[in-house]
Design an enzyme around this catalytic site. Structure first.
Site, mmCIF file in Angstrom:
data_model
loop_
_atom_site.group_PDB
_atom_site.id
_atom_site.type_symbol
_atom_site.label_atom_id
_atom_site.label_comp_id
_atom_site.label_asym_id
_atom_site.label_seq_id
_atom_site.Cartn_x
_atom_site.Cartn_y
_atom_site.Cartn_z
ATOM 1 C CG ASP A 202 -7.844 -3.054 -2.316
ATOM 2 O OD1 ASP A 202 -8.136 -2.104 -1.949
ATOM 3 O OD2 ASP A 202 -6.383 -3.006 -2.724
ATOM 4 C CG HIS B 79 -5.824 -2.436 1.140
ATOM 5 N ND1 HIS B 79 -4.986 -2.046 0.607
ATOM 6 C CD2 HIS B 79 -5.185 -1.386 1.912
ATOM 7 C CE1 HIS B 79 -4.743 -1.690 -0.059
ATOM 8 N NE2 HIS B 79 -4.462 -1.230 1.392
ATOM 9 C CB SER C 51 -1.217 0.048 1.196
ATOM 10 O OG SER C 51 -2.041 1.043 1.334
#
Length: 232
Positions: free
Chosen positions: A174, A208, A119
């Site tokens: 996600d 995610h 991320s």
């Protein structure tokens, strides 16, 4: 470690099982620490590779109502057109370059180092690899995007890493960093480095986070780029 006067604890490290001749520097996501990723790499460790999972400094994050949390730089929003913390991104990138320099001093050449992250950490690893003069083996970029994307290709014109290998992984479910951001980032990366060296992998139903299948792919990528040295 940090040139911005915000201290962070020493990195979580998975030492090599024998003499370290290669390293992976892996950056966690927003609000996290390096400990979980160190545990993940301990599960897929390669004997001659040292895994370094630093912790981001704590700072107020605009996206989260200015609450203080571990963050490599400020995030103003998650939309494609959101303003970005250019000064913070560049400052954080310099800190990562200093970590690479430290490993070089420790005896591991930069071309035997992979940068990576999840991320926000993956975003920073991509940006750093594209803008540094240190030649790295490659980047593992999980569930992320390319920050300051409009500054490229100019920002990478003098980079040493036009031939580096990139593994980008993204879950197709996600909700935080949309899958399309990851795909568009991979396409952008193909214009900045040798396109045949960019691999984009998607994972069905993955949100995610990371998954075991993804970590196996990461291990294979590391094994390919950082093979043992014959005299080990």
């Amino acid at each position: 470690m940090c040139g911005n006067n915000m201290s962070a604890p020493l990195p979580a490290i998975v030492p090599a099982a024998r003499k370290a001749t290669a390293a992976v520097i892996f950056l966690h996501g927003l609000g996290d620490t390096g400990h979980g990723w160190a545990d993940a790499f301990a599960g897929i460790r390669i004997p001659h590779v040292k895994y370094i999972c630093p912790h981001a400094p704590t700072m107020p994050v605009t996206l989260n109502m200015r609450m203080s949390m571990p963050s490599w730089f400020d995030i103003y929003g998650l939309s494609a057109g959101a303003e970005e913390d250019e000064a913070g991104i560049k400052r954080a990138s310099e800190n990562i370059k200093a970590m690479i320099d430290q490993e070089v001093k420790n005896g591991i050449p930069s071309h035997r180092i992979i940068l990576g992250g999840f991320s926000q950490g993956g975003a920073l690893s991509l940006y750093t690899a594209l803008t540094t003069q240190q030649k790295v083996a490659g980047v593992v970029a999980l569930s992320c995007w390319l920050p300051l994307r409009n500054s490229f290709p100019q920002a990478s014109a003098s980079s040493a890493n036009q031939d580096m290998h990139v593994l980008q992984c993204h879950g197709d479910a996600d909700p935080l960093v949309p899958f399309v951001f990851g795909h568009q980032t991979a396409e952008k990366m193909k214009t900045l480095v040798n396109p045949s060296n960019v691999t984009f992998k998607s994972y069905r139903g993955l949100v995610h986070s990371a998954c075991p299948e993804e970590m196996v792919d990461v291990k294979k990528f590391i094994e390919k780029l950082l093979p043992p040295i014959s005299d080990e």
